[in-house]
Design a protein around this motif. Sequence first.
Motif, PDB file in Angstrom:
ATOM      1  N   GLY A   1      -3.979   8.301   7.319  1.00 32.71           N
ATOM      2  CA  GLY A   1      -4.941   7.198   6.834  1.00 32.71           C
ATOM      3  C   GLY A   1      -5.027   7.412   5.256  1.00 32.71           C
ATOM      4  O   GLY A   1      -5.153   6.310   4.478  1.00 32.71           O
TER       5      GLY A   1
ATOM      6  N   ILE B   1      -6.108   4.440   2.265  1.00 30.47           N
ATOM      7  CA  ILE B   1      -7.874   4.357   2.735  1.00 30.47           C
ATOM      8  C   ILE B   1      -8.712   5.197   1.558  1.00 30.47           C
ATOM      9  O   ILE B   1      -8.205   6.221   0.840  1.00 30.47           O
ATOM     10  CB  ILE B   1      -8.305   5.241   4.007  1.00 30.47           C
TER      11      ILE B   1
ATOM     12  N   LEU C   1      -2.503   0.926   8.408  1.00 35.60           N
ATOM     13  CA  LEU C   1      -4.010   0.718   8.117  1.00 35.60           C
ATOM     14  C   LEU C   1      -3.868  -0.890   8.126  1.00 35.60           C
ATOM     15  O   LEU C   1      -3.258  -1.415   7.536  1.00 35.60           O
ATOM     16  CB  LEU C   1      -4.040   1.160   6.640  1.00 35.60           C
TER      17      LEU C   1
ATOM     18  N   GLU D   1      -9.508  -2.282   6.045  1.00 33.41           N
ATOM     19  CA  GLU D   1     -10.730  -1.501   5.456  1.00 33.41           C
ATOM     20  C   GLU D   1     -11.745  -2.299   4.899  1.00 33.41           C
ATOM     21  O   GLU D   1     -11.494  -3.010   4.117  1.00 33.41           O
ATOM     22  CB  GLU D   1     -10.066  -0.439   4.369  1.00 33.41           C
TER      23      GLU D   1
ATOM     24  N   ALA E   1     -12.335   1.994   8.704  1.00 41.10           N
ATOM     25  CA  ALA E   1     -10.765   1.739   8.471  1.00 41.10           C
ATOM     26  C   ALA E   1     -10.280   1.433   9.978  1.00 41.10           C
ATOM     27  O   ALA E   1     -10.603   2.446  10.706  1.00 41.10           O
ATOM     28  CB  ALA E   1     -10.235   2.928   7.650  1.00 41.10           C
TER      29      ALA E   1
ATOM     30  N   THR F   1     -10.391   3.721  14.762  1.00 42.71           N
ATOM     31  CA  THR F   1     -11.295   3.293  13.898  1.00 42.71           C
ATOM     32  C   THR F   1     -11.958   4.641  13.167  1.00 42.71           C
ATOM     33  O   THR F   1     -12.392   5.234  14.061  1.00 42.71           O
ATOM     34  CB  THR F   1     -12.354   2.360  14.436  1.00 42.71           C
TER      35      THR F   1
ATOM     36  N   LYS G   1     -15.983   5.706   7.400  1.00 37.76           N
ATOM     37  CA  LYS G   1     -15.793   6.477   6.156  1.00 37.76           C
ATOM     38  C   LYS G   1     -17.082   7.027   5.915  1.00 37.76           C
ATOM     39  O   LYS G   1     -18.321   6.466   5.841  1.00 37.76           O
ATOM     40  CB  LYS G   1     -15.325   5.504   5.084  1.00 37.76           C
TER      41      LYS G   1
END
Length: 149
Positions: free
Chosen positions: A78, A83, A114, A117, A122, A141, A144
């Motif tokens: 990621g 991300i 990805l 986001e 994400a 998922t 964050k």
Amino acid sequence: MHPLIVHQPDPEHPGWWTWDVSGEERYNATIGRLLVRADGPGRARCRMFPGTLQSNLGNVVHGGAILTFIDMALFAGGKLAGISDISHSVTLDLACQFISPAELRIPLDCTVELLRETGRLAFMRGLVEQEGRTVASWSGTLRKGGERR
């Protein structure tokens, strides 16, 4: 990047980078060596090298080891897929479909895509592959910036 992650070019595998979590006492060490590389915009690839420690009684890679690999790919892959900040993130969900067994002593690759986001989430999906054969498909998922404890 978390300060306990060693992320540097891997001299034995040109084009790949390490994703080593410092300390053998952490759960992350159970899958062994993990490598990662960017694979185009919004994409990355992670690699592990399964051995006896990751095997089940059928002498193939244990499903739990594959799930751990995918979970780690959410973070390592990621990050390289773009991300913005994975520090202190947590896995919200991970769905996996096992398709075929994975052999020992043959590298396993996990593709990471990805999908979207947002400020706090994400969304990703990918495949676990071995020598061109699909071992598993997954979607997951991350939340964050999870609360630091």
